[in-house]
Design a protein around this motif. Structure first.
Motif, short mmCIF file in Angstrom:
data_model
loop_
_atom_site.label_atom_id
_atom_site.label_comp_id
_atom_site.label_asym_id
_atom_site.label_seq_id
_atom_site.Cartn_x
_atom_site.Cartn_y
_atom_site.Cartn_z
N LYS A 150 40.41 37.14 63.55
CA LYS A 150 40.38 36.11 62.50
C LYS A 150 38.98 35.91 61.93
CE LYS A 150 40.38 32.42 65.98
NZ LYS A 150 41.15 31.29 66.52
N ASP A 151 37.95 36.21 62.72
CA ASP A 151 36.57 36.09 62.24
C ASP A 151 36.23 37.19 61.24
OD1 ASP A 151 36.87 37.80 64.57
OD2 ASP A 151 34.69 38.08 64.50
N GLU A 152 37.03 38.27 61.21
CA GLU A 152 36.76 39.39 60.32
C GLU A 152 37.50 39.29 59.01
OE1 GLU A 152 34.60 41.68 61.06
OE2 GLU A 152 34.34 41.44 63.22
N ILE A 153 38.52 38.43 58.94
CA ILE A 153 39.36 38.37 57.75
C ILE A 153 38.68 37.53 56.68
CG2 ILE A 153 41.61 37.66 56.83
CD1 ILE A 153 42.79 38.26 59.59
N GLN A 154 38.44 38.15 55.52
CA GLN A 154 37.69 37.51 54.46
C GLN A 154 38.56 37.23 53.23
OE1 GLN A 154 34.23 39.88 53.65
NE2 GLN A 154 33.53 39.82 55.77
N LEU A 173 37.18 46.51 54.87
CA LEU A 173 37.31 45.19 55.50
C LEU A 173 38.69 44.56 55.32
CD1 LEU A 173 33.84 43.67 54.59
CD2 LEU A 173 34.75 43.86 56.92
N GLY A 174 39.38 44.91 54.24
CA GLY A 174 40.66 44.27 53.95
C GLY A 174 41.87 45.04 54.43
N SER A 175 41.66 46.19 55.05
CA SER A 175 42.79 47.04 55.43
C SER A 175 43.40 46.61 56.75
CB SER A 175 42.33 48.50 55.54
OG SER A 175 43.36 49.30 56.08
N THR A 176 44.72 46.37 56.74
CA THR A 176 45.42 46.02 57.98
C THR A 176 45.48 47.22 58.92
OG1 THR A 176 46.77 44.21 57.11
CG2 THR A 176 47.68 45.43 58.96
N ALA A 185 55.87 25.90 34.77
CA ALA A 185 54.64 26.43 34.15
C ALA A 185 54.17 27.63 34.98
CB ALA A 185 53.57 25.35 34.13
N PHE A 186 54.33 28.81 34.43
CA PHE A 186 53.94 30.04 35.13
C PHE A 186 52.51 30.43 34.77
CE2 PHE A 186 58.54 30.30 35.16
CZ PHE A 186 58.82 30.89 36.39
N SER A 187 51.75 30.82 35.78
CA SER A 187 50.42 31.37 35.53
C SER A 187 50.11 32.35 36.65
CB SER A 187 49.36 30.26 35.45
OG SER A 187 49.25 29.59 36.69
N GLU A 188 49.06 33.14 36.45
CA GLU A 188 48.70 34.17 37.43
C GLU A 188 47.27 33.95 37.90
OE1 GLU A 188 49.51 35.14 34.13
OE2 GLU A 188 51.67 35.12 34.56
N LYS A 189 47.05 34.21 39.17
CA LYS A 189 45.70 34.12 39.73
C LYS A 189 45.42 35.35 40.58
CE LYS A 189 45.29 29.05 40.00
NZ LYS A 189 44.23 28.86 39.02
N VAL A 190 44.28 35.99 40.34
CA VAL A 190 43.80 37.09 41.17
C VAL A 190 42.42 36.70 41.67
CG1 VAL A 190 43.13 39.51 41.25
CG2 VAL A 190 45.12 38.83 39.91
N VAL A 191 42.24 36.70 42.97
CA VAL A 191 40.94 36.33 43.55
C VAL A 191 40.44 37.48 44.41
CG1 VAL A 191 41.33 33.85 43.49
CG2 VAL A 191 42.10 35.15 45.47
N PRO A 192 39.11 37.59 44.57
CA PRO A 192 38.55 38.73 45.30
C PRO A 192 38.70 38.69 46.81
CG PRO A 192 36.79 37.29 44.52
CD PRO A 192 38.06 36.77 43.94
N THR A 193 38.91 37.50 47.38
CA THR A 193 38.98 37.43 48.84
C THR A 193 40.22 36.67 49.31
OG1 THR A 193 37.75 35.35 49.01
CG2 THR A 193 36.45 37.40 49.00
N LEU A 194 40.65 36.99 50.50
CA LEU A 194 41.80 36.31 51.10
C LEU A 194 41.49 34.84 51.36
CD1 LEU A 194 44.65 36.42 52.30
CD2 LEU A 194 43.62 37.16 54.45
N SER A 195 40.24 34.54 51.77
CA SER A 195 39.88 33.16 52.07
C SER A 195 40.03 32.27 50.84
CB SER A 195 38.45 33.08 52.62
OG SER A 195 37.53 33.64 51.72
N GLU A 196 39.74 32.81 49.65
CA GLU A 196 39.93 32.04 48.42
C GLU A 196 41.41 31.79 48.16
OE1 GLU A 196 37.36 33.17 44.93
OE2 GLU A 196 36.61 34.65 46.36
#
Length: 267
Positions: free
Chosen positions: A263-267, A108-111, A26-37
């Motif tokens: 790690k405290d900055e990664i959202q 905030l999300g840029s490596t 069963a294939f599905s796709e998920k896009v979430v706004p934050t890495l923590s999610e």
């Protein structure tokens, strides 16, 4: 977070046709706004396959026990580095000179444009302070930082003396659209990180060994067929998926250490 549903659907449609048990998955796709999610979804087994940039993949590995499956070449690029730039006439020669000054990060999300340079500064023992705006002075003995807006890029802020330094990737530095020649001649690199992988594919710990093996084989040979190349192009402008080498393992080890500082900055 930066992946589009259109790209995910293209990849799923391809995998459905080539995986041994594709018809029964069963294939599905998920896009979430934050890495923590995404970490929570992978940890729970709601997401089995994910593409991430360096700091994101380390967070998924550490916090969701995901396994790094393959090295993902994004837009033809295998690896990249984080640079800190300053004006050539600024008198700033290395990161020690940034104390009491202001550096611009990307977002905030840029490596390469935030997490790696901030981790490097913290690892070296520097204290950093987020500022409300570019004109605010950092507290004594600290390096102040702000985030650039999408309208004004890092090189422009530094070249126009609106900040003292900026963090960008070497890919942006070598792109004349990001750093025009007129700006580049006024700038210099004061710090360059080690190279890190552009991106990686990770799989959930809940996935069966057989499916992991099948996924590894199918991703590894995608570039050999027209349908595979089209799926990769739509997916993320990917040109190759390659095995994890000893060199990559060394890069991952460095990223794992740097991750502890941010790690405290990664959202």
């Amino acid at each position: 977070p930066e992946m589009s549903l259109h790209g995910l659907k293209a990849m799923n449609n391809y995998l459905r046709t080539v995986l041994k048990d594709g018809e029964n998955i069963a294939f599905s796709e998920k896009v979430v706004p934050t890495l923590s999610e995404m970490v929570e979804l992978v940890k729970a087994g709601d997401v089995d396959l994910v593409s991430e940039t360096p700091m994101g993949m380390i967070a998924l590995e550490k916090n969701a026990h995901a396994n790094i499956l393959l090295h993902e070449w994004k837009k033809g690029t295998a690896e990249y580095a984080s640079l800190i730039i300053a004006r050539a006439d600024s008198g700033i020669t290395d990161v020690d000179d940034l104390v009491g000054r202001v550096i611009a990060f990307e977002d905030l999300g840029s490596t390469s444009g935030f997490l790696m340079p901030l981790a490097m500064l913290r690892k070296k023992g520097f204290k950093s302070t987020p500022l409300k705006n570019r004109s605010e002075k950092p507290p004594a003995g600290t390096i102040g930082y702000v985030f650039a807006t999408h309208e004004i890029n890092i090189a422009s802020l530094v070249a126009r003396k609106l900040v003292d330094a900026g963090a960008i990737s070497d890919l942006n530095w070598n792109d004349p659209l990001e750093v025009p020649p007129g700006f580049k001649k006024r700038l210099k690199i004061i710090h360059a990180s080690a190279l890190v992988p552009r991106a990686a594919v990770l799989v959930s710990k809940h996935l069966s060994a057989d499916l992991k093996t099948d996924l590894f084989q199918q991703f590894s040979q995608m570039h050999k067929s027209f349908a595979g190349r089209e799926a990769m192009k739509t997916y993320h402008g990917v040109s190759l998926f390659t095995p994890i080498t000893a060199e990559l393992e060394a890069q991952f080890a460095e990223l794992r250490e740097l991750h502890t500082f941010v790690k405290d900055e990664i959202q």
